[in-house]
Design an enzyme around this catalytic site. Structure first.
Site: not given
Lengths: 267, 342, 455, 160
Positions: B48, B88-89, B91, B289, B291-292
């Protein structure tokens, strides 16, 4: 023990080597057999291959095509005289697979693979197996038994009349995916009526099959929605489709008539 | 045959960070003698782009160009503890830890520069291009290169910092479920358009229009990567994916990329991505976050679009052509039974 | 992609120099030149290949294991069984006090899912390992298997996992994680309509292009360097330390460059046994899942079943929401008790509902253990919630998008888990979606704000 | 295990190695020659991560026997750049943010190169077909398609 590759100058010599060693398997393009080895198939420890140039020859003369068993799908696509077959060859794998997978290998590809062979069945192709001419359907019937270790030298068939060959592969994934159902058809017409029909299915049984009931029901009919209705009504006759990761037997049976109808009615 | 069009909408939120907190991440930052900065972590880059984002966060905080920052991560001998890259932790947690470490390092850097320039550290600022200057007097400046040299060889200082981020763990009340699952949430709304073949149950996703609110787009091109790829995965989940197509039967599970179905490059929906930024109070530069969350709204939006197109609900994932066709046939049977009854 | 800066402009300063800049990725140059080093991109002399013998049954008792033929196979260096694993029964989340330990590294007396690891072969080549694996004889007594959530929770069902004693995870709150807010029965009693629907999903695979794996090198110092594609370096180190009863100081994990994770690489399934192999043989060991193992053996996203019952008013307000969520954990916990708990915290979704009842169950079945995946505990719940929202909108005759505006949460609204909403932005996402998709909604919805309520 | 000598040209350089008879080209490249730009994503022929170009044709190295490549010219992504000068495809993938985890990238670039070498001005449909045997799980394919089209445009500009 490790694997070994043994290469012979002729198919005959390769055949002798294969006959002499139960743990040997013939390697054409390698897309089936090397995968098996990678995945730990321990039933064989030797690849046997033939470097016979005849195996990669294509001859089209007097309306008769003969394709060496070692011709790749890409080789079919590149051959102008076999332009009608390009859709069937392109139905196999992605570009890399098509550069490797051979006509001979496709004959042995288990359902839901083997789309090119469906075309060969519709073309009523004949296989050259150790000099004998074997109808492709006979070969397929005995594929896991009498022909399990057969070496196919070439396939040959009469070129279909212009515009009479039809091919469709129905897949979940585009442009490359496994088949839900594959249909090949050679349908000839005169004066608005169908005069001959050969229909073949992939994924409607554990190997490509003909659809004789459909073929009979098409003769004398117009290639129209009403004309093919009787044929569609018997589309699933004689089929025993598999259930696999791609589709269930139920689904294949349900959509076969739909896709057959669309193929037959396409311009 | 008829291709039926439909469209559907869905709106979602998604928590940033491990549920109920208690998931620490630590970071170390130090300068080399020539004024480059090392960020040391044990966080994992899954593809990512964690390494790049941590470099940009460190660079922003210290006041140097991103090229001056090197990220060394995921070696347990050198990197301080990180709970891991999930939930999603990455970043949010690692970003905050890097900011804390970079702030401490920046303070030392400014103190050294102040000694060199004979001013107060609190009067100094960075220009983002590699120099430190007196605020309001840009001609009184020193390069970060020279500052680092001075720190190492003259002043005996370590331009470095330690960073730590931990959201204290919350324990749910056993009776009411009162708890603090997360401190910030990302948001999304997706509108999907489909066409459904009512004879085969096949679905084409024509367009997906995704709006994502993600706090802050730290690197917009990398955010776009995540959101576009996530949107594709959402479509894939909606229509294609399962390891066991006949669940709960364990038969016929896919063993390879031919049998495990995901949309191919010829199946792509026209995809639009719009990003809103409402900075999170506790996010690194406001980031949440994404991403998810970005792979979730497409699934119900497509399900709803299919209903809009052909009037049947498939409430089990994935929404395969077979499930749609069965529902269409059941609906037709029911309608004809009703017609007979009347 | 478009950044719509007009929303929340007053809450944001856009004066940053590095943040917000579309800098090229520092790792992309390595990717495009093929020089990025993934864990498997190293050749080590004397490398051993680990191949797992796996259960062919969903549920069976192991009567005996006969290794005599396998051990004699040329190229085999060592064969590991449960007896070789110092602390064979483990659970990943014991690190955050989520027990009990319920999973065997290598099966002892029972297998609980088809694919479970039983015996590990270490050989000079992959082929030799495969050949030896085929010679391992395991005598199984097949037991009745529980394959679905319904079967697992039926009275008298066979017990899947004796470490739990029943076919669900027992939280401190009982058989499920509970959320209770307001009075859901009163809400239903006062509702104009009630809609109860059931949703489900099958398991889903992460399918990263790089499969799960590691290479372990025994160092002269007595330490072990483990090159891994884990998503969590210290999860892996700490669990390996527990399983191997080995001081964490002896373990050195190196990773951080992963060919796709999506949650599929947070289990600790390859490293401990590979480290053990390296320790017992003194040679480097590679344990890399085949593609088939990645597809069918590695944990998928759980299958789920959700029952949602809502009470809704004619004007579109949802006045009560009741959710029963069942997560199919498969045979072992891995991260599923956490996921079911996260699911409980997520309901009733991004909407303000005055009366909420949530029961979230983590259920054990004789299936491949499920675990974390992108959207863990939320993705399938969102599917169910948002399809339910569409059905509710149609039930009350409202536009589905407008229906969501009516119920959207705003700053300050109390959530069912009793935290006030902060930083909401659902309304703005929907406003922008309305514009982008040309999906018109009434002016009053376009005038709404997440930051405050009207009037 | 029988070892056999194999000689081929890899990225313009003569290579001679002893490999196990029956070993795949993938193994030979990664383990014998040390070209780890070729990735083992499935070893089933279903992911394309191991794709290489052999005598101008795209092949899957996991299904190709090394011994059968004697005398061939093999290209991999590991040999595509000239020093620090990237191939237009590499530049386009980098600048177009077409890589995320990067595991599929080398195979994807080979598939694209096989296309552009034969068809310098491909349509979008040509590109889709060319990468249809390559799996990417991160990007959703669109950035990859765009990067390949961009590389083709860059090629035509430099040729003009």
């Amino acid at each position: 023990m490790g694997l070994a590759l043994k290469t012979y100058p002729t198919l005959t010599a390769a055949g002798e080597a294969l006959a002499a060693q139960a743990t040997a398997r013939y390697i054409g393009g390698g897309t089936l057999v090397v995968r098996d080895a990678n995945e730990g198939d321990l039933r064989f420890d030797t690849y046997v291959s033939a470097s016979d140039p005849e195996l990669s020859a294509i001859a089209v003369t007097d309306g008769q095509a003969t394709i060496g068993a070692g011709v790749t799908m890409a080789g079919i696509v590149r051959e102008p005289a076999l332009g009608f077959l390009a859709p069937a060859a392109k139905a196999v794998g992605g570009p890399a697979i098509r550069n490797m997978a051979t006509v001979g290998g496709n004959l042995f590809a288990p359902t839901p693979y083997g789309d090119f062979t469906v075309a060969l069945v519709a073309l009523d192709a004949s296989l050259d197996i150790e000099g004998a001419a074997v109808p492709v359907t006979d070969f397929l019937t005995g594929r896991e038994t009498i022909y399990a270790r057969a070496l196919v030298r070439a396939v040959s068939f009469r070129l279909p009349a212009e515009g009479s060959f039809r091919f469709a592969k129905v897949s979940r994934i585009r442009p490359k995916g496994l088949s839900i159902v594959t249909i090949a058809a050679v349908v000839e017409e005169r004066s608005g009526a169908i005069t001959s029909a050969r229909i073949a299915y992939g994924c409607m049984a554990d190997r490509p099959i003909r659809a004789p009931a459909v073929e009979r029901a098409l003769i004398g009919k117009a290639r129209t929605k009403d004309g093919i209705a009787a044929a569609l009504a018997v589309a699933t006759e004689g089929t025993s489709p598999p259930t696999d990761a791609i589709a269930s037997a139920w689904y294949r049976s349900e959509v076969l008539p739909v896709h057959l109808g669309r193929l037959l009615l396409s311009p | 045959m008829a291709m039926k069009h439909g469209r559907g909408v869905a709106a979602v939120n998604y928590p940033t960070g491990m549920n109920l907190g208690g998931d620490p991440t630590q970071a170390l930052v130090h300068s080399t003698p020539t004024g480059n900065f090392m960020v040391t972590l044990s966080s994992v880059d899954l593809g990512q782009g964690m390494k790049q984002i941590m470099a940009q966060i460190c660079a922003e905080t210290i006041g140097v160009p991103t090229e001056r920052v090197i990220v060394d991560t995921a070696d347990t001998d050198t990197g301080p503890h990180c709970m891991g890259t999930f939930a999603s932790r990455g970043t949010h947690r690692a970003g905050n830890a890097v900011i804390a470490a970079a702030k401490e390092a920046r303070q030392v850097m400014l103190e050294v520069a102040a000694e060199e320039l004979e001013v107060n550290a609190s009067d100094l600022d960075t220009d983002g291009a590699g120099n430190i200057h007196v605020r309001g007097a840009p001609q009184r400046s020193i390069s970060i290169f020279d500052t680092a040299l001075a720190a190492h060889f003259k002043r005996g200082r370590s331009i470095s910092g330690r960073g730590m981020f931990l959201i204290p763990r919350s324990y749910p009340d056993t009776e009411t479920g009162a708890m603090k699952p997360s401190t910030c949430y990302a948001h999304a709304c997706t509108v999907a358009e489909v066409e459904v073949d009512d004879e085969t149950g096949e679905v084409n996703v024509l367009t997906v229009k995704n709006v994502f609110e993600i706090g802050r787009a730290l690197n917009p091109k990398m955010v776009e990567q995540q959101l576009v790829g996530g949107s594709w995965m959402g479509i894939s989940h909606a229509l294609y994916e399962t390891t066991e197509p006949y669940y709960p039967s364990r038969e016929h599970g896919g063993r390879d990329f031919n049998e495990y179905l995901m949309p191919g490059p010829g199946d792509l929906a026209e995809t639009e991505v719009i990003v809103l930024e409402r900075p999170a109070a506790d996010g690194p530069y406001g980031a949440k976050g994404p991403g998810e969350m970005c792979a979730n709204p497409q699934i119900p939006a497509i399900a709803n679009a299919i209903f809009d197109a052909v009037g049947v609900r498939v409430d089990t994932l994935p929404i395969t052509p077979e499930r749609i066709l069965r529902a269409l046939k059941a609906k037709a049977a029911q309608e004809s039974a009703e017609a007979v009854a009347h | 992609m478009e950044l719509r800066k007009t929303y929340f402009a007053d809450e944001r300063k856009d004066d940053l120099k590095e943040i917000g800049q579309p800098r090229l990725r520092s790792d992309a140059l390595g990717h495009v030149t093929g020089t990025t080093t993934f864990f498997a991109d190293r050749n080590l002399p004397g490398l051993l290949h680990l191949k797992m013998v796996r259960s062919p049954h969903h549920h069976a008792r192991i009567r005996s294991i006969d290794l005599s033929e396998a051990e004699k196979h040329p190229g085999v260096v060592r064969i590991l069984t449960a007896a070789d694993v110092p602390h064979n029964v483990y659970t990943i989340l014991i690190l955050i006090q989520v027990g009990p330990e319920d999973e065997t590294v290598l099966a002892t007396d029972k297998v609980r899912w088809k694919g479970e690891a039983v015996v590990a072969i270490l050989a000079d080549s992959e082929r030799a390992a495969q050949e030896a694996a085929a010679k391992v004889k395991v005598d199984y007594e097949v037991l009745p298997a529980v394959l679905s959530i319904e079967e697992a929770l039926a009275p008298g069902a066979p017990i899947v996992n004796e470490y739990h004693g029943q076919n669900y995870y027992r939280y401190d709150s009982g058989e499920c994680r509970k959320v209770r807010y307001g009075d859901v029965e009163a809400g239903f009693a006062g509702a104009d309509h009630i809609l109860e629907q059931t949703y489900g999903s099958g398991p889903i695979e992460h399918a990263p292009t790089e499969t799960t794996g590691c290479i372990v090198v025994p160092e002269g110092s007595g330490r072990f360097t483990c090159y891994t594609n884990t998503q969590a370096m210290f999860f892996t180190l700490d669990n390996a330390s527990i399983i191997l009863q080995m001081d964490g100081a002896k373990l050195h994990m190196v990773g951080g460059t992963v060919g796709g994770g999506f949650g599929g690489k947070v289990d600790v399934t390859v490293e401990p046994i590979a480290i053990l192999g390296a320790k017992l043989t003194g040679r480097p060991v590679s344990f890399i899942y085949s593609r088939e193992e990645e597809m069918q053996i590695s944990s998928p996203r759980a299958a789920e079943k959700l029952v949602i019952k809502d009470g809704v008013m004619k004007d579109g307000r949802i006045v009560a929401r009741y959710v029963k969520a069942y997560i199919d954990a498969g045979a072992y916990s891995r991260h599923s008790p956490y996921g079911a708990q996260k699911s409980a915290a997520h309901f009733p979704g991004p909407y303000t509902v005055p009366n909420v009842w949530v029961d979230s169950y983590c259920v054990y079945t004789n299936r491949t253990p499920s675990s974390a995946m992108r959207g863990f505990g939320v993705t399938i719940g969102d599917f169910a919630l948002e399809v339910q929202m569409d059905k509710l909108a149609r039930l009350v005759g409202m536009d589905p998008l407008e229906f969501r505006f009516v119920n959207a949460y705003r700053d300050g609204d109390m959530k069912a888990h009793r935290q006030p909403t902060e930083g909401a932005a659902l309304i703005e996402c929907m406003q922008e979606a309305s514009r982008a998709a040309r999906w018109p909604v009434a002016e009053k919805y376009l005038a709404m704000s997440s930051a405050r309520r009207e009037g | 295990m029988t070892k056999v000598p194999v000689q081929f040209v890899l990225n313009g350089e003569e290579k001679a190695e002893f490999v196990e008879s029956g070993a795949t080209l993938l193994r030979a490249l990664r383990e014998k020659i040390g070209d780890t730009s070729v990735k083992a994503g499935c070893q089933q022929g279903t992911c394309g991560s191991c794709a290489v170009v052999v005598d101008g044709e795209l092949r899957l190295s996991c299904l190709t026997l090394a011994e059968r490549c004697g005398g061939c010219s093999i290209e991999t992504t590991g040999g595509l750049a000239h020093g620090e000068v990237l191939h237009p495809l590499q530049r386009a993938f980098n600048e177009g943010f077409a890589t995320q985890c990067g595991f599929c990238t080398p195979g994807m670039i080979m598939a694209a190169k096989a296309l552009l070498d034969r068809n310098p001005q491909p349509s979008r449909e040509d590109v889709v077909e060319a990468i249809s045997g390559n799996i990417c799980r991160c990007t959703g394919y669109e950035p990859i398609i765009q990067a390949i089209l961009a590389a083709a445009r860059a090629n035509s500009l430099s040729a003009a």
